[in-house]
Each structure stands twice: as structure tokens, then as C-alpha cells.
Write a protein that holds these residues in place. Sequence first.
Motif, mmCIF file in Angstrom:
data_model
loop_
_atom_site.group_PDB
_atom_site.id
_atom_site.type_symbol
_atom_site.label_atom_id
_atom_site.label_comp_id
_atom_site.label_asym_id
_atom_site.label_seq_id
_atom_site.Cartn_x
_atom_site.Cartn_y
_atom_site.Cartn_z
ATOM 1 N N MET A 118 -7.440 6.630 -2.745
ATOM 2 C CA MET A 118 -6.984 5.688 -3.774
ATOM 3 C C MET A 118 -7.096 4.246 -3.326
ATOM 4 O O MET A 118 -6.874 3.926 -2.158
ATOM 5 N N TYR A 119 -7.411 3.389 -4.290
ATOM 6 C CA TYR A 119 -7.491 1.956 -4.018
ATOM 7 C C TYR A 119 -6.551 1.227 -4.967
ATOM 8 O O TYR A 119 -6.323 1.651 -6.092
ATOM 9 N N GLU A 120 -6.010 0.102 -4.486
ATOM 10 C CA GLU A 120 -5.195 -0.735 -5.356
ATOM 11 C C GLU A 120 -5.707 -2.164 -5.232
ATOM 12 O O GLU A 120 -6.416 -2.509 -4.275
ATOM 13 N N ARG A 121 -5.315 -2.979 -6.209
ATOM 14 C CA ARG A 121 -5.859 -4.331 -6.239
ATOM 15 C C ARG A 121 -4.929 -5.303 -5.526
ATOM 16 O O ARG A 121 -3.777 -5.455 -5.891
ATOM 17 N N LYS A 122 -5.463 -5.942 -4.484
ATOM 18 C CA LYS A 122 -4.698 -6.970 -3.771
ATOM 19 C C LYS A 122 -5.497 -8.251 -3.892
ATOM 20 O O LYS A 122 -6.624 -8.319 -3.416
ATOM 21 N N ASP A 123 -4.912 -9.277 -4.506
ATOM 22 C CA ASP A 123 -5.656 -10.491 -4.873
ATOM 23 C C ASP A 123 -6.775 -10.062 -5.793
ATOM 24 O O ASP A 123 -6.533 -9.512 -6.836
ATOM 25 N N THR A 124 -8.026 -10.259 -5.420
ATOM 26 C CA THR A 124 -9.092 -9.854 -6.330
ATOM 27 C C THR A 124 -9.910 -8.692 -5.786
ATOM 28 O O THR A 124 -10.931 -8.336 -6.340
ATOM 29 N N ARG A 125 -9.423 -8.078 -4.681
ATOM 30 C CA ARG A 125 -10.243 -7.022 -4.108
ATOM 31 C C ARG A 125 -9.506 -5.687 -4.165
ATOM 32 O O ARG A 125 -8.286 -5.624 -4.130
ATOM 33 N N TRP A 126 -10.309 -4.638 -4.228
ATOM 34 C CA TRP A 126 -9.741 -3.303 -4.231
ATOM 35 C C TRP A 126 -9.647 -2.827 -2.792
ATOM 36 O O TRP A 126 -10.659 -2.737 -2.099
ATOM 37 N N THR A 127 -8.433 -2.560 -2.353
ATOM 38 C CA THR A 127 -8.253 -2.134 -0.970
ATOM 39 C C THR A 127 -7.646 -0.731 -0.925
ATOM 40 O O THR A 127 -6.932 -0.309 -1.841
ATOM 41 N N LEU A 128 -7.917 -0.072 0.186
ATOM 42 C CA LEU A 128 -7.440 1.289 0.379
ATOM 43 C C LEU A 128 -5.909 1.331 0.350
ATOM 44 O O LEU A 128 -5.253 0.493 0.962
ATOM 45 N N LYS A 129 -5.384 2.313 -0.363
ATOM 46 C CA LYS A 129 -3.934 2.450 -0.434
ATOM 47 C C LYS A 129 -3.429 3.258 0.743
ATOM 48 O O LYS A 129 -4.086 4.195 1.190
ATOM 49 N N ASP A 130 -2.250 2.928 1.188
ATOM 50 C CA ASP A 130 -1.587 3.702 2.231
ATOM 51 C C ASP A 130 -1.305 5.101 1.691
ATOM 52 O O ASP A 130 -0.672 5.260 0.652
ATOM 53 N N LYS A 131 -1.788 6.129 2.425
ATOM 54 C CA LYS A 131 -1.647 7.513 1.944
ATOM 55 C C LYS A 131 -0.197 7.870 1.654
ATOM 56 O O LYS A 131 0.081 8.704 0.803
ATOM 57 N N HIS A 132 0.718 7.243 2.376
ATOM 58 C CA HIS A 132 2.122 7.618 2.221
ATOM 59 C C HIS A 132 2.747 7.116 0.934
ATOM 60 O O HIS A 132 3.869 7.472 0.608
ATOM 61 N N THR A 133 2.007 6.282 0.204
ATOM 62 C CA THR A 133 2.562 5.815 -1.064
ATOM 63 C C THR A 133 2.040 6.642 -2.235
ATOM 64 O O THR A 133 2.311 6.357 -3.382
ATOM 65 N N ILE A 134 1.246 7.690 -1.916
ATOM 66 C CA ILE A 134 0.678 8.530 -2.977
ATOM 67 C C ILE A 134 1.401 9.868 -2.967
ATOM 68 O O ILE A 134 1.463 10.544 -1.938
ATOM 69 N N MET A 135 1.947 10.249 -4.105
ATOM 70 C CA MET A 135 2.698 11.497 -4.158
ATOM 71 C C MET A 135 2.086 12.493 -5.121
ATOM 72 O O MET A 135 1.741 12.130 -6.254
ATOM 73 N N LEU A 136 1.975 13.730 -4.644
ATOM 74 C CA LEU A 136 1.605 14.821 -5.541
ATOM 75 C C LEU A 136 2.701 15.850 -5.410
ATOM 76 O O LEU A 136 2.784 16.563 -4.413
ATOM 77 N N ARG A 137 3.534 15.935 -6.421
ATOM 78 C CA ARG A 137 4.614 16.921 -6.326
ATOM 79 C C ARG A 137 4.020 18.317 -6.433
ATOM 80 O O ARG A 137 3.064 18.530 -7.138
ATOM 81 N N GLN A 138 4.632 19.261 -5.758
ATOM 82 C CA GLN A 138 4.187 20.658 -5.816
ATOM 83 C C GLN A 138 2.682 20.772 -5.611
ATOM 84 O O GLN A 138 1.964 21.357 -6.413
#
Lengths: 205, 297
Positions: A131-151
Motif C-alpha cells: 500500500m501507498y499513501e500520499r505524503k506531500d505530492t508523492r506516493w510513499t510506501l505505507k508502514d505495514k503495521h498501519t494496515i489491518m485485515l481482520r480475520q
Amino acid sequence: MGEVELSCLAYVKMYLHGCLFPRCSVNGLLLSSSPAGGTVCVTDCVPLLHSHLPLAPITQLALTQVDVWCAQTQQRIVGYYQANACVSDNSPTPCALKIADKIAEQCNNAVLLMIDGGKMSPDYRVPPIVMYERKDTRWTLKDKHTIMLRQWEETREIASQLLDSGDHSLLVDFDSHLDDITRDWTNQKLNAKIAELSSPANGNV
Amino acid sequence: MLYESMSFLYYLNPEKYKLRKWREDNHRNSEQIVDVGEELINEHASKLGDDIWIIYEQVMIAALDCSRDDLAWTCLQELKKQFPGSQRVKRLAGMRLEALEKYEDASKQYDSILQDDPTNTAARKRKISILKAQGKSAEAIRELNEYLEQFVGDQEAWHELSELYINEHDYGKAAFCLEELMMTNPHNHLYCEQYAEVKYTQGGLENLELSRKYFAQALKLNNGNMRALFGLYMSASHIAASPKVNATVKKANVKYAAWATNQINRAYQLAGRGTKENKCSVKAVEEMLESMQITMS
């Protein structure tokens, strides 16, 4: 940074979309039925294309139609996913960035999700997503620990089950809808099947 | 007469008939081919006569597509036994190496075919496919261009090149390839429609007008082409909304867009009849068309 939650329904449909067109790049939109602010809850997805991803007309058409449908059903477009045909390269393509940019104009914490084709087989125990998120104007890799998939285990199981039973062919993406407009790109039928499999009655919580 | 003999064939051996139909139509329904073909080979090999060889080839390729190396290997061995030294079988062996991602070895295989027969187009195209599989688009494009200089009539190659250019966002060159295809296939609505999509993507008034013309042409050739219909609607709407056009052009495009709206609505009304599930997508289209009309006026 912001947390993102990915629902079983969204994950399973994305996964099946990739499985249905293994030789093509595929993409789609991530939706949320939760209000804005706080954790981004991706509750559903709409599979879009499996051909000519960079071309404008059908993408524009699809974005407009999904927008309208979202307004009718109290959902918002909160992200974009893509799986590249070339399994060895799962970095976002220019067209992925462009569409994600457009979505980010309307949605502050929009996410860009790339499916890692090389890790989709059942031997892999972790979700094959980046996953990527937008920081300023660039798409940067998201920290895996902020992504949740329940079950996650149950979700993985449901995806496998549907693949084995051949039910992934029920999935309709926007491209397929244009080939035959009697087919429903909101995938009500498949949604019902997934809901059935994930209901408590089946031993899944 | 032909119809009778086809159904007679079907009655005699439906599986064999199916495989033949899929071969002729060039379908890539590999799972089905493996299902039907594997049974045919295992249970009825003796009854297939000389057809068995082409069936081995068809099933082998499908097996590679489905990661069934066991089945592919079996087919390959049978073909090697029957046709030792054949270039065609050599190519199949190369494809198996590709499927196993042994690209160096596969390339060597094709090179050896080309040494004996430099005009072997199949081997050349397989080499280009390897570049594509490895993500080496620029090289694949270069090789394909070279190939087309020699084999100018290869439709499949022109189309492949257009796809490669589209993925590289080189729309001008993609358009050129599609122009070649439209010239040699003037009745193919898909090429017209794809060309129109590329023009639309390039943007600018001139390209939009071209795209509208070609969407319209695609519709003329096949009035069921929904992409062309939507494309006509969108390109005409954008032209009509442009501040650069004069009143006549604007009026004409408003008309085209209105006609397209009508056709789209009719198509969706027809599609939405009966089935409950389509209601969602039908409603979405209705609203979308309404909202776009407002912005146009």
C-alpha cells in the motif's frame, strides 16, 4: 500515519479479479461506506478494467459511473488498486499514479494498493498487497503495521474456496460489463456469496 | 451440407469437435482445453487417428497456460517421438522452457531454430514474448519494429506493437499501428474503436474530433459496440463544451451527444428488463447521463 482497514469483501473481490485475468493487468476502485475521518475503512471495491488500462475514455466513464453509484449508496471512493500483468514488477505504473492522484483530490487519505502477483499462491501466508499513501505530492510506501485485515485467515480461506469452486467467474468488472451490459459491475450476486461464506453460521466470526 | 457434416461430427465425438472449434477460433480457454483434452488423450487415444498429434500440441500449450507441466511434458514426449527433429516441436519445447521461466534456455532453443531457418516467424515472435515477460518493453518494441519491417503483413504483430506502445504511453506510435490495422481490416469495428480511444487519450480538439469520427465509424460497423457508443457520447460532449469551437460545430456535436444518450438509455432499458441485479448499474448510467447533460449546457 493513518490507519487503513481492508474488509474481507474488498480483499476477496480484488484477489478474484486478479485470478480471473491472470495474463492481464487489472485495476479497480476501493470504496468505503464509513464516514470520512480517522481510520480509512475499505469496505468494498469495484473491479474496473483488464485491458488498455492507460487509455482515458473508459476509465473516465467508469470513474463517473462509480461516483454516481457511490452517491446513491452512501459510499465514497477512497482508493485504487492494480495488479500488473508482469508478475516480477509490482510498482505503480504512471497510469496508476494518475488515477490515484485524481482520487486523492477528493479524498484526503486515499490509498494506492498494488497487488503482488508473485505472492498470490496459497503458500504465502501474508496478504499479497503493497500500500501507498500520499505524503506531500508523492506516493510513499505505507508502514505495514498501519494496515489491518481482520480475520485474515478466514478471508484467505474464502478467497481460496471461491477460486476452487470456479465461482471467481461470477465476478464482473467494468470491461466485462461493457462487453455485455446485462452483467452487473456492482457484483450483487458475488457479494451475497461472499457474505454467505463469511457469516457466523459457517463457523467464521 | 457442411452444417450436416459438422453436427454429424459432433454426434460422433463431441469432445474432438469442441477442441477443433476452439483451435479454429483461437480461443485461449486453457482450463477447458486441458479438461477435455486430457480425458480424450487418456481414454480415447486409439480412436483419434491422425488428429491426435494436433490435439497433443493444443493440449500441451493449454497445459503450459495452466501450470500443468506434467501434462505438457507427456504431450511433448509423444510429439518428439513422432516428429523427431521437427522445428514445430522444437518451438513447443521452447515454450515449455518459457513457462518454467528458463528464459536463457528458451532463447537458445529459438536461436537454434532460426539458425536452420531464419524466416521462422514463430521463433522470432517467441523471442519477443520472452522480452515482454521479462518486462523489457523497450527491447521488445525495438525487436518487434525490426520484425515488422520484414513481415509487414503480420496483423497479430501490429496489434501486439500497438498494445506495447499503449503501455508505454506512446500514443502517437500506437495510433500509427492501429492505422495500419484499419487499412488492412476496414470492417473491423474493434480497431476503429481502439484507435478512437487512443486519439481521445492524446487529447486536444483535433484529436477529440478524430476520436468522435472513429467512434462513429465503429458504431456504423457494429451498432452493439457499447464502448464506441459511450466514446461517441463523451467525445461529442467534450467538443460541444469546448470554448474553441464555433456555433455550428457546437450545435452538431450537441446533436451527436443527444443521439448517443438516447441509444445508451435504450440499450440500458433493454438490458435492465427482468433481472433485478442490473438495477444498480442501470440507475447509475441514467444519473450519470443526466449529470453530464447539465455540465454540457
